[in-house]
Design a protein around this motif. Sequence first.
Motif, PDB file in Angstrom:
ATOM      1  N   ILE A 133      28.456 -97.377  48.569  1.00 31.12           N
ATOM      2  CA  ILE A 133      28.846 -98.049  47.332  1.00 31.12           C
ATOM      3  C   ILE A 133      27.966 -97.563  46.182  1.00 31.12           C
ATOM      4  N   ALA A 134      26.673 -97.410  46.451  1.00 29.51           N
ATOM      5  CA  ALA A 134      25.732 -96.943  45.427  1.00 29.51           C
ATOM      6  C   ALA A 134      26.137 -95.570  44.907  1.00 29.51           C
ATOM      7  N   GLY A 135      26.630 -94.706  45.809  1.00 31.69           N
ATOM      8  CA  GLY A 135      27.053 -93.376  45.392  1.00 31.69           C
ATOM      9  C   GLY A 135      28.200 -93.427  44.408  1.00 31.69           C
ATOM     10  N   CYS A 136      29.125 -94.352  44.613  1.00 28.87           N
ATOM     11  CA  CYS A 136      30.246 -94.481  43.678  1.00 28.87           C
ATOM     12  C   CYS A 136      29.749 -94.871  42.285  1.00 28.87           C
ATOM     13  N   PHE A 137      28.785 -95.780  42.224  1.00 32.23           N
ATOM     14  CA  PHE A 137      28.234 -96.164  40.923  1.00 32.23           C
ATOM     15  C   PHE A 137      27.509 -94.985  40.273  1.00 32.23           C
ATOM     16  N   ALA A 138      26.751 -94.234  41.065  1.00 30.54           N
ATOM     17  CA  ALA A 138      25.943 -93.148  40.512  1.00 30.54           C
ATOM     18  C   ALA A 138      26.785 -91.973  40.028  1.00 30.54           C
ATOM     19  N   PHE A 139      27.891 -91.682  40.710  1.00 28.67           N
ATOM     20  CA  PHE A 139      28.689 -90.509  40.379  1.00 28.67           C
ATOM     21  C   PHE A 139      29.996 -90.865  39.668  1.00 28.67           C
ATOM     22  N   SER A 140      30.840 -91.643  40.311  1.00 28.29           N
ATOM     23  CA  SER A 140      32.139 -91.935  39.711  1.00 28.29           C
ATOM     24  C   SER A 140      32.020 -92.808  38.472  1.00 28.29           C
ATOM     25  N   MET A 141      31.069 -93.741  38.467  1.00 28.10           N
ATOM     26  CA  MET A 141      30.859 -94.627  37.326  1.00 28.10           C
ATOM     27  C   MET A 141      29.821 -94.086  36.345  1.00 28.10           C
ATOM     28  N   ASN A 142      29.254 -92.917  36.687  1.00 26.89           N
ATOM     29  CA  ASN A 142      28.185 -92.326  35.870  1.00 26.89           C
ATOM     30  C   ASN A 142      27.138 -93.380  35.519  1.00 26.89           C
ATOM     31  N   GLY A 143      26.695 -94.121  36.530  1.00 32.78           N
ATOM     32  CA  GLY A 143      25.769 -95.214  36.265  1.00 32.78           C
ATOM     33  C   GLY A 143      24.676 -95.319  37.291  1.00 32.78           C
ATOM     34  N   LYS A 144      24.345 -96.558  37.637  1.00 32.73           N
ATOM     35  CA  LYS A 144      23.376 -96.841  38.682  1.00 32.73           C
ATOM     36  C   LYS A 144      23.869 -98.067  39.441  1.00 32.73           C
ATOM     37  N   PRO A 145      23.581 -98.142  40.723  1.00 32.13           N
ATOM     38  CA  PRO A 145      24.145 -99.222  41.530  1.00 32.13           C
ATOM     39  C   PRO A 145      23.374-100.527  41.385  1.00 32.13           C
ATOM     40  N   PRO A 146      24.022-101.633  41.742  1.00 29.42           N
ATOM     41  CA  PRO A 146      23.262-102.875  41.899  1.00 29.42           C
ATOM     42  C   PRO A 146      22.181-102.656  42.948  1.00 29.42           C
ATOM     43  N   PRO A 147      21.022-103.250  42.786  1.00 28.61           N
ATOM     44  CA  PRO A 147      19.946-103.052  43.774  1.00 28.61           C
ATOM     45  C   PRO A 147      20.385-103.456  45.172  1.00 28.61           C
ATOM     46  N   TYR A 148      19.918-102.699  46.160  1.00 27.86           N
ATOM     47  CA  TYR A 148      20.214-103.035  47.555  1.00 27.86           C
ATOM     48  C   TYR A 148      19.733-104.465  47.833  1.00 27.86           C
ATOM     49  N   GLY A 149      20.587-105.249  48.478  1.00 27.01           N
ATOM     50  CA  GLY A 149      20.209-106.615  48.837  1.00 27.01           C
ATOM     51  C   GLY A 149      20.376-107.628  47.726  1.00 27.01           C
ATOM     52  N   ALA A 161      30.769 -86.477  40.976  1.00 27.74           N
ATOM     53  CA  ALA A 161      31.745 -87.384  41.579  1.00 27.74           C
ATOM     54  C   ALA A 161      32.684 -86.642  42.515  1.00 27.74           C
ATOM     55  N   GLY A 162      33.116 -87.326  43.561  1.00 27.11           N
ATOM     56  CA  GLY A 162      34.017 -86.713  44.526  1.00 27.11           C
ATOM     57  C   GLY A 162      35.298 -86.202  43.904  1.00 27.11           C
ATOM     58  N   MET A 163      35.750 -86.833  42.826  1.00 31.10           N
ATOM     59  CA  MET A 163      37.003 -86.436  42.202  1.00 31.10           C
ATOM     60  C   MET A 163      36.900 -85.090  41.495  1.00 31.10           C
ATOM     61  N   THR A 164      35.688 -84.547  41.308  1.00 35.44           N
ATOM     62  CA  THR A 164      35.577 -83.202  40.733  1.00 35.44           C
ATOM     63  C   THR A 164      35.986 -82.133  41.742  1.00 35.44           C
ATOM     64  N   ARG A 165      35.992 -82.488  43.031  1.00 36.34           N
ATOM     65  CA  ARG A 165      36.479 -81.539  44.042  1.00 36.34           C
ATOM     66  C   ARG A 165      37.987 -81.409  43.847  1.00 36.34           C
ATOM     67  N   ILE A 166      38.439 -80.199  43.694  1.00 41.10           N
ATOM     68  CA  ILE A 166      39.847 -79.984  43.346  1.00 41.10           C
ATOM     69  C   ILE A 166      40.761 -80.473  44.452  1.00 41.10           C
ATOM     70  N   PHE A 167      40.363 -80.301  45.716  1.00 44.91           N
ATOM     71  CA  PHE A 167      41.225 -80.778  46.805  1.00 44.91           C
ATOM     72  C   PHE A 167      41.311 -82.304  46.799  1.00 44.91           C
ATOM     73  N   THR A 168      40.229 -82.984  46.422  1.00 42.16           N
ATOM     74  CA  THR A 168      40.236 -84.445  46.349  1.00 42.16           C
ATOM     75  C   THR A 168      41.180 -84.921  45.263  1.00 42.16           C
ATOM     76  N   ALA A 169      41.025 -84.354  44.065  1.00 40.12           N
ATOM     77  CA  ALA A 169      41.876 -84.743  42.942  1.00 40.12           C
ATOM     78  C   ALA A 169      43.343 -84.419  43.218  1.00 40.12           C
ATOM     79  N   ALA A 170      43.597 -83.267  43.852  1.00 34.78           N
ATOM     80  CA  ALA A 170      44.977 -82.868  44.133  1.00 34.78           C
ATOM     81  C   ALA A 170      45.655 -83.867  45.069  1.00 34.78           C
ATOM     82  N   SER A 171      44.969 -84.269  46.127  1.00 37.08           N
ATOM     83  CA  SER A 171      45.557 -85.216  47.072  1.00 37.08           C
ATOM     84  C   SER A 171      45.745 -86.585  46.431  1.00 37.08           C
ATOM     85  N   PHE A 172      44.769 -87.015  45.634  1.00 35.88           N
ATOM     86  CA  PHE A 172      44.917 -88.300  44.937  1.00 35.88           C
ATOM     87  C   PHE A 172      46.128 -88.271  44.015  1.00 35.88           C
ATOM     88  N   ILE A 173      46.247 -87.204  43.245  1.00 35.21           N
ATOM     89  CA  ILE A 173      47.361 -87.079  42.305  1.00 35.21           C
ATOM     90  C   ILE A 173      48.687 -87.030  43.045  1.00 35.21           C
TER      91      ILE A 173
END
Length: 326
Positions: free
Chosen positions: A126-142, A227-239
């Motif tokens: 979940i933290a990775g999604c905040f750091a990359f896809s949300m261009n942010g930082k995650p809520p602290p663990y716990g 972010a994972g969506m920068t991978r072209i195969f990821t974005a292509a399958s999502f689209i």
Amino acid sequence: MTLKHTISLLAGLLVASTLARAEPEVPVDLPAFKEGQYVHQAPTVQDLMADENIHPELKKVILKGRDMFMNTQQLRGKYVFNDLNCKSCHMGEGRMNWSGPVWPAVTTLPDFRGKNQHVNSLEERIAGCFAFSMNGKPPPYGSDDMLAMVAYHKWLATGAPVYEKNIGGRGFSHLGREKPELSYQRGKEVYLENCAVCHGENGQGQKKDGSVVFPPLWGNGSYNWGAGMTRIFTAASFIKNNMPLGKPGSLTDDEAWQVANFINSHERPQDPRYTGNVKETREKYLNFHKHTNYGTVVNGDLLGDHDNTGDKPFLKPDVLRPRTFE
């Protein structure tokens, strides 16, 4: 969810449904599940409210996590520094097969992850999604916020077997990883014909009364280069399996590849793992970036050759760190 956010969301859906009605009906053409795959139907909010076996306090926490998932922009400036919500990529409340359902993370983690080359927990995923896809930082663990997110993810996995990896409709890799011959111009044509009406000719997305209706696909308001969506195969399958909105599966495989390449041939905030040199960063994380356009030249520009972190006042959140048991 606030009344203002609800009204804005309804306005966006009204625009999308109006556009869909204006065009001939297109059959939904999602791929078939492969023989032997486990197919999970995640529970709904109605299921949650009707389940007398779940303690009322736990229901509150699950609903809090769902609210954060659906309206992650309420955390803008705290954990989120772009215009995306979790639901932007994980559609259908994170429940929908073929749209990166989030419950498999619950049933398959802890596990080794190639992106960061160590064993990851659910919180770390979940933290990775905040750091990359949300261009942010995650809520602290716990923390209470992280607990709510975890609770929502785990509840969606209700009834699913643990460590079953042959899951139908999981992730964004249906089209495989081998790219066809790609053309920036062809991708642009597909984008203008199918995507620009919602996401804008310049990929800026759309807002209504300050709330995001359709997310930006590049620029400071979009996902960063890690972010994972920068991978072209990821974005292509999502689209292919989710877009255009209301017409999943209507693009050909080639059109999905071409437009994914076009979208990911535009600048966006820097990869949080940036070393100060884009070529060096690409090489250091080549297991990931060999599938992206980061550090390559497109239309004469070296993509990712900048220090821009978007609206985020830092490059790398502290939580992004290696782990080893040696």
